[in-house]
Design a protein around this motif. Structure first.
Motif, PDB file in Angstrom:
ATOM      1  N   ARG A   7      52.578  53.006  33.513  1.00  0.00           N
ATOM      2  CA  ARG A   7      53.163  51.752  34.004  1.00  0.00           C
ATOM      3  C   ARG A   7      52.240  51.085  35.013  1.00  0.00           C
ATOM      4  NH1 ARG A   7      58.677  53.991  36.007  1.00  0.00           N
ATOM      5  NH2 ARG A   7      58.933  51.887  36.866  1.00  0.00           N
ATOM      6  N   ARG A   8      51.624  51.876  35.873  1.00  0.00           N
ATOM      7  CA  ARG A   8      50.656  51.316  36.830  1.00  0.00           C
ATOM      8  C   ARG A   8      49.517  50.637  36.091  1.00  0.00           C
ATOM      9  NH1 ARG A   8      47.104  55.708  39.034  1.00  0.00           N
ATOM     10  NH2 ARG A   8      46.347  55.425  36.895  1.00  0.00           N
ATOM     11  N   ASP A   9      48.996  51.292  35.067  1.00  0.00           N
ATOM     12  CA  ASP A   9      47.873  50.722  34.330  1.00  0.00           C
ATOM     13  C   ASP A   9      48.252  49.397  33.673  1.00  0.00           C
ATOM     14  OD1 ASP A   9      46.429  52.912  35.107  1.00  0.00           O
ATOM     15  OD2 ASP A   9      46.453  53.900  33.151  1.00  0.00           O
ATOM     16  N   LEU A  10      49.467  49.305  33.149  1.00  0.00           N
ATOM     17  CA  LEU A  10      49.904  48.048  32.538  1.00  0.00           C
ATOM     18  C   LEU A  10      50.015  46.938  33.576  1.00  0.00           C
ATOM     19  CD1 LEU A  10      52.606  49.294  29.994  1.00  0.00           C
ATOM     20  CD2 LEU A  10      50.298  48.436  29.496  1.00  0.00           C
ATOM     21  N   LEU A  11      50.453  47.290  34.777  1.00  0.00           N
ATOM     22  CA  LEU A  11      50.521  46.293  35.843  1.00  0.00           C
ATOM     23  C   LEU A  11      49.124  45.829  36.247  1.00  0.00           C
ATOM     24  CD1 LEU A  11      53.401  47.684  38.098  1.00  0.00           C
ATOM     25  CD2 LEU A  11      53.502  45.931  36.318  1.00  0.00           C
ATOM     26  N   VAL A  12      48.167  46.742  36.236  1.00  0.00           N
ATOM     27  CA  VAL A  12      46.790  46.357  36.554  1.00  0.00           C
ATOM     28  C   VAL A  12      46.238  45.430  35.465  1.00  0.00           C
ATOM     29  CG1 VAL A  12      44.442  47.215  36.898  1.00  0.00           C
ATOM     30  CG2 VAL A  12      46.365  48.410  37.947  1.00  0.00           C
ATOM     31  N   VAL A  13      46.629  45.660  34.215  1.00  0.00           N
ATOM     32  CA  VAL A  13      46.235  44.752  33.133  1.00  0.00           C
ATOM     33  C   VAL A  13      46.775  43.352  33.404  1.00  0.00           C
ATOM     34  CG1 VAL A  13      46.531  44.216  30.679  1.00  0.00           C
ATOM     35  CG2 VAL A  13      45.986  46.551  31.386  1.00  0.00           C
ATOM     36  N   LEU A  14      48.006  43.279  33.906  1.00  0.00           N
ATOM     37  CA  LEU A  14      48.589  41.974  34.247  1.00  0.00           C
ATOM     38  C   LEU A  14      47.795  41.299  35.363  1.00  0.00           C
ATOM     39  CD1 LEU A  14      50.863  40.092  33.466  1.00  0.00           C
ATOM     40  CD2 LEU A  14      52.353  41.285  35.088  1.00  0.00           C
ATOM     41  N   LEU A  15      47.269  42.087  36.286  1.00  0.00           N
ATOM     42  CA  LEU A  15      46.417  41.521  37.334  1.00  0.00           C
ATOM     43  C   LEU A  15      45.095  41.016  36.750  1.00  0.00           C
ATOM     44  CD1 LEU A  15      46.958  44.069  40.264  1.00  0.00           C
ATOM     45  CD2 LEU A  15      47.885  41.747  40.063  1.00  0.00           C
ATOM     46  N   SER A  16      44.580  41.679  35.715  1.00  0.00           N
ATOM     47  CA  SER A  16      43.354  41.180  35.086  1.00  0.00           C
ATOM     48  C   SER A  16      43.624  39.860  34.369  1.00  0.00           C
ATOM     49  CB  SER A  16      42.773  42.217  34.114  1.00  0.00           C
ATOM     50  OG  SER A  16      43.504  42.276  32.897  1.00  0.00           O
ATOM     51  N   LEU A  17      44.846  39.717  33.843  1.00  0.00           N
ATOM     52  CA  LEU A  17      45.231  38.437  33.243  1.00  0.00           C
ATOM     53  C   LEU A  17      45.220  37.338  34.307  1.00  0.00           C
ATOM     54  CD1 LEU A  17      48.012  37.934  30.611  1.00  0.00           C
ATOM     55  CD2 LEU A  17      47.799  36.327  32.499  1.00  0.00           C
ATOM     56  N   LEU A 179      42.260  45.830  29.623  1.00  0.00           N
ATOM     57  CA  LEU A 179      41.806  45.037  30.767  1.00  0.00           C
ATOM     58  C   LEU A 179      40.960  43.853  30.305  1.00  0.00           C
ATOM     59  CD1 LEU A 179      40.844  47.940  33.208  1.00  0.00           C
ATOM     60  CD2 LEU A 179      42.677  46.270  33.553  1.00  0.00           C
ATOM     61  N   LEU A 180      40.091  44.088  29.345  1.00  0.00           N
ATOM     62  CA  LEU A 180      39.236  43.019  28.828  1.00  0.00           C
ATOM     63  C   LEU A 180      40.063  41.970  28.082  1.00  0.00           C
ATOM     64  CD1 LEU A 180      36.276  45.226  27.599  1.00  0.00           C
ATOM     65  CD2 LEU A 180      36.232  43.667  29.540  1.00  0.00           C
ATOM     66  N   LEU A 181      41.010  42.439  27.270  1.00  0.00           N
ATOM     67  CA  LEU A 181      41.872  41.503  26.549  1.00  0.00           C
ATOM     68  C   LEU A 181      42.747  40.713  27.521  1.00  0.00           C
ATOM     69  CD1 LEU A 181      42.963  43.707  23.514  1.00  0.00           C
ATOM     70  CD2 LEU A 181      41.427  41.730  23.471  1.00  0.00           C
ATOM     71  N   GLY A 182      43.198  41.380  28.595  1.00  0.00           N
ATOM     72  CA  GLY A 182      43.982  40.673  29.603  1.00  0.00           C
ATOM     73  C   GLY A 182      43.187  39.558  30.248  1.00  0.00           C
TER      74      GLY A 182
END
Length: 226
Positions: A7-17, A179-182
């Motif tokens: 879940r943390r990693d998904l939230l970090v992906v949202l930050l990359s977005l 992360l890149l896709l975000g």
């Protein structure tokens, strides 16, 4: 990997977005400089010197300075990784709350002007965005996870290629790919809003960081009883 870490990693992906969206808005509407890619801004600074483009030099230079200041603030608020840290230290949310506040100030100014800002206002808004992403960039380092970044994604791409070349499976590079896709998806959404719905562009950034802060509440450990 635990469910909390996923879940943390998904939230970090949202930050990359959020990083992608903020960079796209900076490039298209706030003077043509980046708000998170400082390598790109250093290149722009050098190019502007040769071309004699004072405006570009000012924007790129301001973005670099404000990103650095934001990094310092983020580190002071979030601190560095420590042994025994939970999946989501409370200090990270504290730093991201300050980022949200900075983005909110920018959003109010931007939306009050209907997304149409003067050159002087654009420089100030670019500076606020760069500061916000500096805070985000350094606060994520508190997690202490190698390769986990929302702004330095050239390193993420390099790591992904190296792991695939070494024979790792797609599962092993899943986070790097997300992360890149975000980042790319955020840039596309930020550009779309900047070009076709400019007054509402900051809402995307606020939604990203605000969602992360709300969702992270379940990951922050409760304070120990006295």
């Amino acid at each position: 990997m635990s469910d909390a870490a996923r879940r943390r990693d998904l939230l970090v992906v949202l930050l990359s977005l959020n990083s992608g969206a903020t960079d796209a808005i900076g490039l298209l509407a706030l003077g043509g400089a980046f708000t998170s890619v400082m390598t790109g801004n250093m290149v722009l600074l050098g190019v502007s010197g040769i071309q004699g483009d004072a405006a570009l030099a000012l924007h790129a230079g301001a973005a670099i300075v404000c990103f650095v200041l934001g990094c310092a603030v983020g580190h002071r608020l979030a601190g560095g990784a420590r042994d025994g840290d939970p999946v989501w230290p409370a200090e990270v949310s504290r730093a991201l709350s300050v980022e949200f506040a900075v983005l909110a100030i920018y959003a109010v100014i931007w939306m009050a002007r209907g997304g149409e800002v003067s050159d002087t206002a654009a420089l100030g808004l670019l500076a606020l965005n760069a500061c916000a992403l500096g805070i985000q960039s350094s606060s994520v380092q508190r997690f202490g996870v190698p390769g986990l970044s929302t702004t330095y994604l050239t390193g993420t791409l390099t790591t992904l290629v190296m792991r695939l070349t070494a024979g790792k499976s797609l599962r092993d590079v899943r986070l790097s790919a997300l992360l890149l896709l975000g980042l790319i998806g955020g840039a596309a959404l930020g550009a779309l809003l900047s070009l076709h719905a400019a007054p509402f562009a900051p809402l995307l950034q606020l939604a990203c960081v605000g969602t992360v802060l709300l969702a992270a509440r379940s990951l922050v450990p409760a304070p120990a009883a006295a």
